[in-house]
Design a protein around this motif. Sequence first.
Motif, mmCIF file in Angstrom:
data_model
loop_
_atom_site.group_PDB
_atom_site.id
_atom_site.type_symbol
_atom_site.label_atom_id
_atom_site.label_comp_id
_atom_site.label_asym_id
_atom_site.label_seq_id
_atom_site.Cartn_x
_atom_site.Cartn_y
_atom_site.Cartn_z
ATOM 1 N N ASN A 294 157.609 46.993 7.344
ATOM 2 C CA ASN A 294 156.540 46.004 7.237
ATOM 3 C C ASN A 294 155.921 45.846 8.627
ATOM 4 O OD1 ASN A 294 158.994 45.214 5.418
ATOM 5 N ND2 ASN A 294 157.177 44.401 4.349
ATOM 6 N N LEU A 295 154.690 46.308 8.787
ATOM 7 C CA LEU A 295 154.038 46.213 10.106
ATOM 8 C C LEU A 295 153.698 44.751 10.415
ATOM 9 C CD1 LEU A 295 151.541 49.178 9.607
ATOM 10 C CD2 LEU A 295 153.813 49.258 10.642
ATOM 11 N N HIS A 296 153.409 44.035 9.337
ATOM 12 C CA HIS A 296 153.040 42.601 9.412
ATOM 13 C C HIS A 296 153.715 41.973 8.194
ATOM 14 C CE1 HIS A 296 150.074 39.178 9.815
ATOM 15 N NE2 HIS A 296 150.320 39.082 8.529
ATOM 16 N N PRO B 190 158.149 30.635 14.773
ATOM 17 C CA PRO B 190 156.755 31.120 14.781
ATOM 18 C C PRO B 190 156.347 31.698 13.425
ATOM 19 C CG PRO B 190 158.193 32.533 16.110
ATOM 20 C CD PRO B 190 158.986 31.320 15.757
ATOM 21 N N ARG B 191 155.100 31.438 13.051
ATOM 22 C CA ARG B 191 154.551 32.001 11.812
ATOM 23 C C ARG B 191 153.377 32.918 12.158
ATOM 24 N NH1 ARG B 191 154.647 28.606 6.365
ATOM 25 N NH2 ARG B 191 156.488 27.295 6.634
ATOM 26 N N LEU B 192 153.363 34.095 11.554
ATOM 27 C CA LEU B 192 152.284 35.050 11.815
ATOM 28 C C LEU B 192 150.956 34.500 11.317
ATOM 29 C CD1 LEU B 192 153.706 38.558 10.827
ATOM 30 C CD2 LEU B 192 153.147 37.724 13.111
ATOM 31 N N GLY B 193 149.889 34.897 12.007
ATOM 32 C CA GLY B 193 148.538 34.567 11.537
ATOM 33 C C GLY B 193 148.041 35.655 10.603
ATOM 34 N N ALA B 194 146.750 35.850 10.598
ATOM 35 C CA ALA B 194 146.127 36.845 9.696
ATOM 36 C C ALA B 194 146.411 38.257 10.209
ATOM 37 C CB ALA B 194 144.628 36.594 9.626
ATOM 38 N N ALA B 195 146.206 39.236 9.342
ATOM 39 C CA ALA B 195 146.528 40.634 9.672
ATOM 40 C C ALA B 195 145.270 41.434 10.026
ATOM 41 C CB ALA B 195 147.214 41.281 8.472
ATOM 42 N N ASP B 196 144.144 40.723 10.240
ATOM 43 C CA ASP B 196 142.869 41.447 10.458
ATOM 44 C C ASP B 196 142.921 42.377 11.663
ATOM 45 O OD1 ASP B 196 142.680 38.740 9.312
ATOM 46 O OD2 ASP B 196 140.642 39.385 8.824
ATOM 47 N N ALA C 106 149.535 49.826 2.852
ATOM 48 C CA ALA C 106 148.916 48.899 1.898
ATOM 49 C C ALA C 106 149.228 47.459 2.300
ATOM 50 C CB ALA C 106 149.453 49.160 0.485
ATOM 51 N N ILE C 107 148.379 46.550 1.832
ATOM 52 C CA ILE C 107 148.638 45.132 2.058
ATOM 53 C C ILE C 107 149.087 44.528 0.742
ATOM 54 C CG2 ILE C 107 146.178 44.476 1.742
ATOM 55 C CD1 ILE C 107 146.778 42.298 3.963
ATOM 56 N N LYS D 192 151.509 42.729 -5.318
ATOM 57 C CA LYS D 192 150.068 42.915 -5.560
ATOM 58 C C LYS D 192 149.490 43.679 -4.367
ATOM 59 C CE LYS D 192 149.462 38.629 -8.282
ATOM 60 N NZ LYS D 192 150.713 37.864 -7.963
ATOM 61 N N LEU D 193 149.141 44.950 -4.588
ATOM 62 C CA LEU D 193 148.839 45.834 -3.454
ATOM 63 C C LEU D 193 147.370 46.249 -3.403
ATOM 64 C CD1 LEU D 193 151.933 48.164 -3.879
ATOM 65 C CD2 LEU D 193 151.593 46.511 -2.039
ATOM 66 N N LEU D 194 146.853 46.359 -2.176
ATOM 67 C CA LEU D 194 145.542 46.967 -1.937
ATOM 68 C C LEU D 194 145.732 47.995 -0.830
ATOM 69 C CD1 LEU D 194 143.209 43.813 -1.972
ATOM 70 C CD2 LEU D 194 143.196 45.712 -3.617
ATOM 71 N N PRO D 195 145.117 49.166 -0.925
ATOM 72 C CA PRO D 195 145.291 50.187 0.125
ATOM 73 C C PRO D 195 144.645 49.729 1.427
ATOM 74 C CG PRO D 195 143.666 50.907 -1.497
ATOM 75 C CD PRO D 195 144.239 49.622 -2.011
ATOM 76 N N VAL D 196 145.205 50.208 2.547
ATOM 77 C CA VAL D 196 144.682 49.899 3.889
ATOM 78 C C VAL D 196 144.406 51.225 4.588
ATOM 79 C CG1 VAL D 196 145.380 49.053 6.181
ATOM 80 C CG2 VAL D 196 145.848 47.671 4.141
#
Length: 309
Positions: A18-20, A201-207, A153-154, A161-165
């Motif tokens: 898991n990268l993120h 700590p909690r991660l923010g967005a993965a943008d 994928a995210i 629930k997957l979407l390709p990245v």
Amino acid sequence: MLSAVPRPVIVRAPSKVNLHLAVGDLRDDGYHELTSVYQALSLHDDVEVRDSDELSVAVQGESARVVPTDRRNLVWQAAELLAERAGRDPRVAISIAKGIPVAGGMAGGSADAAAALVALDELWQLGLDRADLDEFAARLGSDVPFSLRGGTAIGTGRGEKLLPVLSRNSFHWVLALAKGGLRTPDVFRELDRLRSEGEPPRLGAADELMHALAVGDPHQLAPLLGNDLQPAALSLKPELRRTLRAGTAAGALAGIVSGSGPTCAFLCADADAAVAVGAELAGAGVCRTVRTAHGPVPGARVIDDKTER
Ligand SMILES: C[C@](O)(CO)[C@H](O)COP(=O)(O)OP(=O)(O)OC[C@H]1O[C@@H](n2ccc(N)nc2=O)[C@H](O)[C@@H]1O
Ligand SMILES: Nc1ncnc2c1ncn2[C@@H]1O[C@H](COP(=O)(O)OP(=O)(O)OP(=O)(O)O)[C@@H](O)[C@H]1O
């Protein structure tokens, strides 16, 4: 009834990192809401299925002795699911050749479950479409749909629930396999405990991370890797702190706990750097053994024989 395919079918399924991994709140159904960017890695398991007079599971390779060979094995559950759908008996012998560390945070059981779905669909010539396979995969476990799909994928929901990245180039990793494993439910429970006592700590967005993947630059990606489960895995296995420090001291660009751990994944600048980091880490006395791997790679797919690279 014999299957339409006389020969055994072998399927290769990738491990994952898991990268993120952003973990949200605990849901009423006992799962946590997740946002996770998965990458499939070349460290893999192979699953062979062949007709037999009863359902059986055999396991060889990485930590085979601790893997159940009864209905607790996810491939057993996959066979029963598909047999029920096909209206037939699951009379197959399933052999698993494991390369993915067991209970290591790299979706080893999930990979085998995905492989079993693909292999039995082929052996029994069921002609299942992607939606069918995804539905069966999600029933077997939150990581199984990604093991089926592969690539990068995210995932949201439970992670199913997957979407390709878009991910350009190959990324080169060193994996530090730990002594013993961690039970995934225990790590999520430990995170909830830590959150009840304070604010890990909690991660923010993965943008930003997804932009770095599209660029394909490991130097840009390295500082963006993150895993909300890491503090929980470190709380349960504090010795992993030494492993993480040793990996970056050996020249890795960054290191994180993979999923629920305890495997530590180190992103390296290129293939040569990964070999050098792996060699140094293997001698540092901070893990059971090391592997090198690259990603992204495809999801579970039929191969002609196990020697296929
Ligand atoms: C940690 C990850 O590997 C990250 O990809 C996954 O979230 C875990 O995927 P998995 O092992 O396939 O998980 P499952 O077999 O579906 O669930 C095992 C247990 O992990 C916990 N679990 C799993 C997924 C999730 N989104 N929230 C959870 O809290 C639950 O206690 C669940 O009972
Ligand atoms: N085919 C399988 N391979 C490995 N473990 C399996 C399998 N089937 C069932 N198990 C059980 O699942 C437990 C978790 O193993 P697994 O390797 O899937 O963990 P993991 O890689 O940490 O999973 P995840 O990353 O999805 O949390 C094992 O301890 C084992 O008892």
